[in-house]
Design a protein around this motif. Structure first.
Motif, PDB file in Angstrom:
ATOM      1  N   ALA A 149       0.865  -1.162   0.000  1.00 47.95           N
ATOM      2  CA  ALA A 149       0.000   0.000   0.000  1.00 47.95           C
ATOM      3  C   ALA A 149       0.909   1.222   0.000  1.00 47.95           C
ATOM      4  CB  ALA A 149      -0.906  -0.016   1.232  1.00 47.95           C
ATOM      5  N   HIS A 150       0.308   2.409  -0.026  1.00 48.18           N
ATOM      6  CA  HIS A 150       1.109   3.627  -0.002  1.00 48.18           C
ATOM      7  C   HIS A 150       1.237   4.107   1.437  1.00 48.18           C
ATOM      8  CE1 HIS A 150       1.391   3.936  -4.324  1.00 48.18           C
ATOM      9  NE2 HIS A 150       0.099   3.682  -4.414  1.00 48.18           N
ATOM     10  N   GLY A 151       2.227   3.548   2.144  1.00 43.06           N
ATOM     11  CA  GLY A 151       2.435   3.880   3.539  1.00 43.06           C
ATOM     12  C   GLY A 151       3.414   5.020   3.710  1.00 43.06           C
ATOM     13  N   SER A 152       3.591   5.420   4.957  1.00 44.75           N
ATOM     14  CA  SER A 152       4.480   6.531   5.294  1.00 44.75           C
ATOM     15  C   SER A 152       5.731   6.025   5.997  1.00 44.75           C
ATOM     16  CB  SER A 152       3.742   7.519   6.213  1.00 44.75           C
ATOM     17  OG  SER A 152       4.646   8.380   6.848  1.00 44.75           O
ATOM     18  N   PRO A 153       6.917   6.443   5.532  1.00 44.22           N
ATOM     19  CA  PRO A 153       8.137   6.032   6.234  1.00 44.22           C
ATOM     20  C   PRO A 153       8.198   6.583   7.647  1.00 44.22           C
ATOM     21  CG  PRO A 153       8.615   7.677   4.532  1.00 44.22           C
ATOM     22  CD  PRO A 153       7.202   7.254   4.334  1.00 44.22           C
ATOM     23  N   VAL A 154       7.569   7.749   7.874  1.00 38.55           N
ATOM     24  CA  VAL A 154       7.551   8.328   9.216  1.00 38.55           C
ATOM     25  C   VAL A 154       6.808   7.408  10.185  1.00 38.55           C
ATOM     26  CG1 VAL A 154       6.768  10.275  10.620  1.00 38.55           C
ATOM     27  CG2 VAL A 154       7.711  10.678   8.340  1.00 38.55           C
ATOM     28  N   LEU A 155       5.668   6.881   9.747  1.00 40.67           N
ATOM     29  CA  LEU A 155       4.895   5.974  10.590  1.00 40.67           C
ATOM     30  C   LEU A 155       5.698   4.709  10.883  1.00 40.67           C
ATOM     31  CD1 LEU A 155       2.318   5.142  12.035  1.00 40.67           C
ATOM     32  CD2 LEU A 155       1.430   4.306   9.844  1.00 40.67           C
ATOM     33  N   ALA A 156       6.397   4.194   9.886  1.00 38.34           N
ATOM     34  CA  ALA A 156       7.209   2.992  10.101  1.00 38.34           C
ATOM     35  C   ALA A 156       8.292   3.257  11.142  1.00 38.34           C
ATOM     36  CB  ALA A 156       7.838   2.551   8.780  1.00 38.34           C
ATOM     37  N   ILE A 157       8.886   4.441  11.102  1.00 38.34           N
ATOM     38  CA  ILE A 157       9.934   4.790  12.069  1.00 38.34           C
ATOM     39  C   ILE A 157       9.346   4.929  13.470  1.00 38.34           C
ATOM     40  CG2 ILE A 157      11.547   6.608  12.752  1.00 38.34           C
ATOM     41  CD1 ILE A 157      11.998   7.142   9.747  1.00 38.34           C
ATOM     42  N   VAL A 158       8.206   5.599  13.572  1.00 36.83           N
ATOM     43  CA  VAL A 158       7.555   5.789  14.881  1.00 36.83           C
ATOM     44  C   VAL A 158       7.159   4.443  15.482  1.00 36.83           C
ATOM     45  CG1 VAL A 158       5.517   6.715  16.046  1.00 36.83           C
ATOM     46  CG2 VAL A 158       6.766   8.123  14.398  1.00 36.83           C
ATOM     47  N   LEU A 159       6.630   3.551  14.658  1.00 38.60           N
ATOM     48  CA  LEU A 159       6.254   2.227  15.149  1.00 38.60           C
ATOM     49  C   LEU A 159       7.480   1.403  15.535  1.00 38.60           C
ATOM     50  CD1 LEU A 159       3.349   1.351  12.698  1.00 38.60           C
ATOM     51  CD2 LEU A 159       3.191   1.578  15.185  1.00 38.60           C
ATOM     52  N   GLY A 160       8.553   1.551  14.780  1.00 37.59           N
ATOM     53  CA  GLY A 160       9.791   0.870  15.135  1.00 37.59           C
ATOM     54  C   GLY A 160      10.322   1.370  16.471  1.00 37.59           C
ATOM     55  N   LEU A 161      10.228   2.691  16.700  1.00 36.82           N
ATOM     56  CA  LEU A 161      10.650   3.266  17.976  1.00 36.82           C
ATOM     57  C   LEU A 161       9.773   2.749  19.113  1.00 36.82           C
ATOM     58  CD1 LEU A 161      12.320   5.283  19.637  1.00 36.82           C
ATOM     59  CD2 LEU A 161      10.655   7.047  19.010  1.00 36.82           C
ATOM     60  N   THR A 162       8.462   2.674  18.860  1.00 37.21           N
ATOM     61  CA  THR A 162       7.544   2.168  19.882  1.00 37.21           C
ATOM     62  C   THR A 162       7.877   0.727  20.248  1.00 37.21           C
ATOM     63  OG1 THR A 162       5.791   3.595  19.009  1.00 37.21           O
ATOM     64  CG2 THR A 162       5.116   1.806  20.463  1.00 37.21           C
ATOM     65  N   ALA A 163       8.151  -0.094  19.236  1.00 34.69           N
ATOM     66  CA  ALA A 163       8.525  -1.487  19.499  1.00 34.69           C
ATOM     67  C   ALA A 163       9.834  -1.558  20.288  1.00 34.69           C
ATOM     68  CB  ALA A 163       8.665  -2.248  18.179  1.00 34.69           C
TER      69      ALA A 163
END
Length: 299
Positions: A149-163
């Motif tokens: 899908a057309h996701g956001s790299p910012v969201l991926a980074i934030v979720l990686g930080l959360t994990a």
């Protein structure tokens, strides 16, 4: 890819059950009922009494993970061309499994010292995360066009930080539990009525609480960002599950202090911490896969 997905899920489930049984064994004080390794009291099948049943069963489950991991590595290597992420994930799984076997023996040799318990737990969770990632890659690769899908790299980074924050919180919690500091602070949100603490146990307990608060904030931020950027449904579902698990984790933490660490609640707290981390790890993996790959234009 169906065989790869099945093997990844089977190995993941077996490793997760092994982790939970190991946690239950230690929390019940049976972690050293087998003082040697890989045998137990010098025997392959010892007398299963005085808690030995738990430790022996934990080791038996751990050994059962090995053939699943070997089969997974073989199948994944044959299908590595299906996704660029499969090959590095294979290497991670193999390295983490070898490290986990070594740390299992070292934890026994060191008498379940707090640092050895934390290292053993952290490596086990890293292995389970790698197996989960392999399952995700296998599932997504089986979909048309990789399921992108057309996701956001910012969201991926934030979720990686959360994990990552959830992982750190979990590891500090393992140290608090194994070092006997679970009741070092009997008041909330301070410690013995103070914000500044002095003993080693109080410091570890307050560090765990601070990390838990950071996990909650990161999770809330990730949820808001996912809805603002219209993330894919699979990302939002994973984040929603993570948020729900964080809420349960906070409640379990409060109950553990209020009820003075009953065994069942301690194990529930440890198990739920693992699920919190995995929920946000899977969400981060999905979000990263949703980011479109830019192909350089030909001149």
């Amino acid at each position: 890819m169906k065989r790869l997905l099945t093997l990844a899920l089977a190995a993941d489930l077996a490793a997760l059950i092994t982790l939970m049984l190991g946690s239950w064994t230690r929390i019940n004080g049976a972690g050293l009922t087998c003082p040697d390794w890989p045998l137990c009291h010098g025997r392959l099948l010892p007398a299963l009494s005085d808690g030995t049943l738990w430790e022996w069963s934990h080791r038996l489950l751990a050994f059962s993970v090995a053939p699943l991991v070997v089969a997974l590595v073989v199948v994944a290597w044959r299908q590595r061309a299906a996704s660029p992420f499969i090959a590095p994930t294979i290497a991670s799984i193999a390295a983490l499994f070898a490290a986990q076997v070594f740390l299992g023996a070292e934890t026994v040799r060191l008498g379940n010292s707090p640092l050895s318990v934390v290292a053993h737990w952290a490596t086990a969770m890293a292995l389970i995360a790698a197996l989960s990632a392999m399952a995700v890659f296998a599932a997504v690769s089986a979909q048309p066009h990789g399921g992108r899908a057309h996701g956001s790299p910012v969201l991926a980074i934030v979720l990686g930080l959360t994990a990552a924050v959830a992982f750190a919180t979990m590891c500090v919690g393992a140290y608090v539990s194994s070092s006997g500091a679970g009741l070092a602070c009997l008041s909330i949100p301070g410690c013995a009525g103070n914000v500044v603490v002095y003993t080693h146990g109080q410091f570890a307990q307050m560090l765990h609480r601070s990390a838990a608060a950071a996990t909650l904030l990161c999770a809330a931020g990730a949820l808001a960002l996912a809805w603002a950027q219209n993330a894919s449904s699979r990302v939002r579902i994973a984040i929603g599950a993570g948020i729900a698990l964080v809420a349960v984790q906070v409640l379990l933490g409060l109950l553990n202090v209020a009820l003075r660490l009953p065994t069942d609640l301690r194990e529930a707290h440890a198990a739920n911490a693992a699920f919190v981390f995995l929920a946000f790890f899977v969400a981060a993996t999905f979000a990263a896969l949703d980011v479109p790959v830019r192909v350089p234009a030909r001149r």
